[in-house]
Design an enzyme around this catalytic site. Structure first.
Site, short mmCIF file in Angstrom:
data_model
loop_
_atom_site.label_atom_id
_atom_site.label_comp_id
_atom_site.label_asym_id
_atom_site.label_seq_id
_atom_site.Cartn_x
_atom_site.Cartn_y
_atom_site.Cartn_z
N ASN A 13 0.92 -1.15 0.00
CA ASN A 13 0.00 0.00 0.00
C ASN A 13 0.95 1.20 0.00
OD1 ASN A 13 -2.64 1.04 2.37
ND2 ASN A 13 -2.46 1.44 0.21
N ASN A 66 -6.53 10.59 -0.73
CA ASN A 66 -6.58 9.36 -1.54
C ASN A 66 -6.15 9.68 -2.97
OD1 ASN A 66 -7.65 7.37 0.33
ND2 ASN A 66 -9.64 8.43 0.20
N CYS A 75 -5.51 6.54 8.10
CA CYS A 75 -4.85 5.64 7.18
C CYS A 75 -3.87 4.80 7.97
CB CYS A 75 -4.14 6.49 6.13
SG CYS A 75 -3.16 5.54 5.03
N ASN A 165 -12.34 5.98 9.88
CA ASN A 165 -12.90 5.93 8.51
C ASN A 165 -13.86 4.73 8.41
OD1 ASN A 165 -10.84 4.05 8.67
ND2 ASN A 165 -9.90 4.56 6.73
N HIS A 167 -15.79 1.32 7.35
CA HIS A 167 -15.50 0.00 6.78
C HIS A 167 -16.73 -0.89 6.82
CE1 HIS A 167 -11.14 0.54 6.50
NE2 HIS A 167 -11.28 1.29 7.57
N GLU A 216 -10.84 -0.10 -1.62
CA GLU A 216 -10.77 1.11 -0.81
C GLU A 216 -11.56 2.26 -1.40
OE1 GLU A 216 -7.18 2.76 0.70
OE2 GLU A 216 -6.27 0.78 0.95
N CYS A 225 -4.69 -2.71 3.50
CA CYS A 225 -5.37 -1.59 4.14
C CYS A 225 -5.30 -1.81 5.64
CB CYS A 225 -6.82 -1.52 3.66
SG CYS A 225 -7.77 -0.20 4.44
N GLY A 228 -8.52 -1.24 7.49
CA GLY A 228 -9.41 -2.32 7.07
C GLY A 228 -9.10 -3.62 7.79
O1 ZDP Z 1 -10.93 5.70 4.17
C1 ZDP Z 1 -10.42 5.82 3.05
O2 ZDP Z 1 -10.89 6.60 2.19
C2 ZDP Z 1 -9.18 4.97 2.74
N1 ZDP Z 1 -9.00 4.85 1.31
C3 ZDP Z 1 -8.02 5.64 3.40
C4 ZDP Z 1 -6.75 4.88 3.30
C5 ZDP Z 1 -6.74 3.66 4.22
C6 ZDP Z 1 -5.44 2.91 4.14
N2 ZDP Z 1 -5.37 2.00 3.06
C7 ZDP Z 1 -5.16 2.16 5.42
O3 ZDP Z 1 -4.17 1.44 5.42
O4 ZDP Z 1 -5.82 2.33 6.44
C8 ZDP Z 1 -4.33 3.79 3.97
#
Ligand code: ZDP
Length: 282
Positions: A13, A66, A75, A165, A167, A216, A225, A228
């Site tokens: 990533n 992003n 992130c 964020n 999920h 994502e 992620c 995630g």
């Molecule tokens: O919440 C979002 O819009 C994600 N795309 C942010 C990035 C999440 C990430 N991949 C992570 O590792 O948590 C960087």
């Protein structure tokens, strides 16, 4: 303008890190971030991360765009990269443990550099109420555990977790069999998610080992992620399928996740790839 950066990756990533300590706002616009993330016409990355000065009891502030220019709250893989980047900017030895207090859109997050090169992050508490995700899959004050969601002509069971964020975690029998590129956008833009959502498809191999593929929000298919993976283990515990400590295998490698009493901890790698400068016409 010329922008100086360091490219990092955490399990594939990948992020473009910018030293933004001496200006209060990100040095780039979201349009410039999109240009930098372009894998053919730019540097290439899943996002651009800005290291800003701290405040509110933090050492630094993290902001991220992003690859589509949207700004997420947090992130997980990126904050491990940020910790390494900051240590390098401060000429700090990477062989000694050090904890940073980072202000993010998800509150104070604390990455700890470990002597073995891994970074362990106190990701804070997961938020579980429907209104906190946010999602309309359940009444505002209820948790969203195994709720039905219709997408791509079929019904799925969704468990939703916010790590700052949003999920949506979906358990399936075989993650490799999914057409992620086709299915992912239907979840990201589903009307049940007013802020859009990241979506994780999970196959439980054993209570302490799960396999994950992710679509994502704002970046599409990525190799890993961090937020995630945390959300997936929280969802695994909520649905009685995993232990509170669990390895998450992603296409880019493995993360170790623990949901302690309240907070979630994530341990994984972060690696500097190269330094560079790019001329931006915009
Ligand atoms: O919440 C979002 O819009 C994600 N795309 C942010 C990035 C999440 C990430 N991949 C992570 O590792 O948590 C960087």
């Amino acid at each position: 303008m010329e922008v100086v950066f360091t490219k990092y990756q955490g399990l594939g990533n990948d992020f473009i890190l910018i030293d933004n300590r001496h200006a209060p706002q990100p040095l780039l616009t979201s349009q410039q971030a999109i240009a930098l993330c372009d894998r053919h016409f730019g540097v290439g990355g899943d996002g651009v991360i800005f290291a800003l000065a701290g405040g509110n009891g933090s050492d630094y502030t993290m902001r991220i765009f992003n690859s589509d220019g949207s700004e997420p709250e947090m992130c997980g893989n990126g904050i491990r990269c940020l910790a390494k980047f900051l240590a390098t900017l401060e000429n700090r030895s990477l062989e000694t443990s050090h904890t940073y207090r980072i202000h993010t859109g998800a509150g104070l997050i604390q990455p700890e550099l470990l002597p073995d090169g891994q970074v362990r992050v106190d990701m804070g508490p997961p938020r579980l109420l429907a209104e906190e995700i946010p999602t309309t899959l359940a009444p505002a004050q209820e948790k969203v555990i195994n709720r039905a969601i219709a997408a791509v002509g079929q019904n799925w069971a969704a468990t939703c977790v916010s790590m700052g964020n949003p999920h949506c975690v979906v358990f399936v029998a075989d993650v490799d069999a999914l057409d992620l590129a086709q299915i992912g956008p239907h979840f990201e833009h589903h009307q049940a998610f007013p802020q859009r959502t990241n979506t994780e498809f999970i196959q439980v191999i054993s209570p302490n080992y799960i396999k994950m593929r992710v679509w994502e929000r704002g970046a599409g298919i990525t190799l890993a992620c961090g937020t995630g993976a945390c959300a997936a283990v929280v969802a695994g515990v909520l649905t009685n399928q995993t232990d509170r400590t669990c390895t998450v295998e992603l296409p880019g490698g493995c993360l170790e996740i623990t949901w302690a009493e309240d907070r979630v901890y994530m341990t994984g790698p972060a690696v500097a790839v190269f330094h560079g400068a790019m001329h931006l016409a915009l």
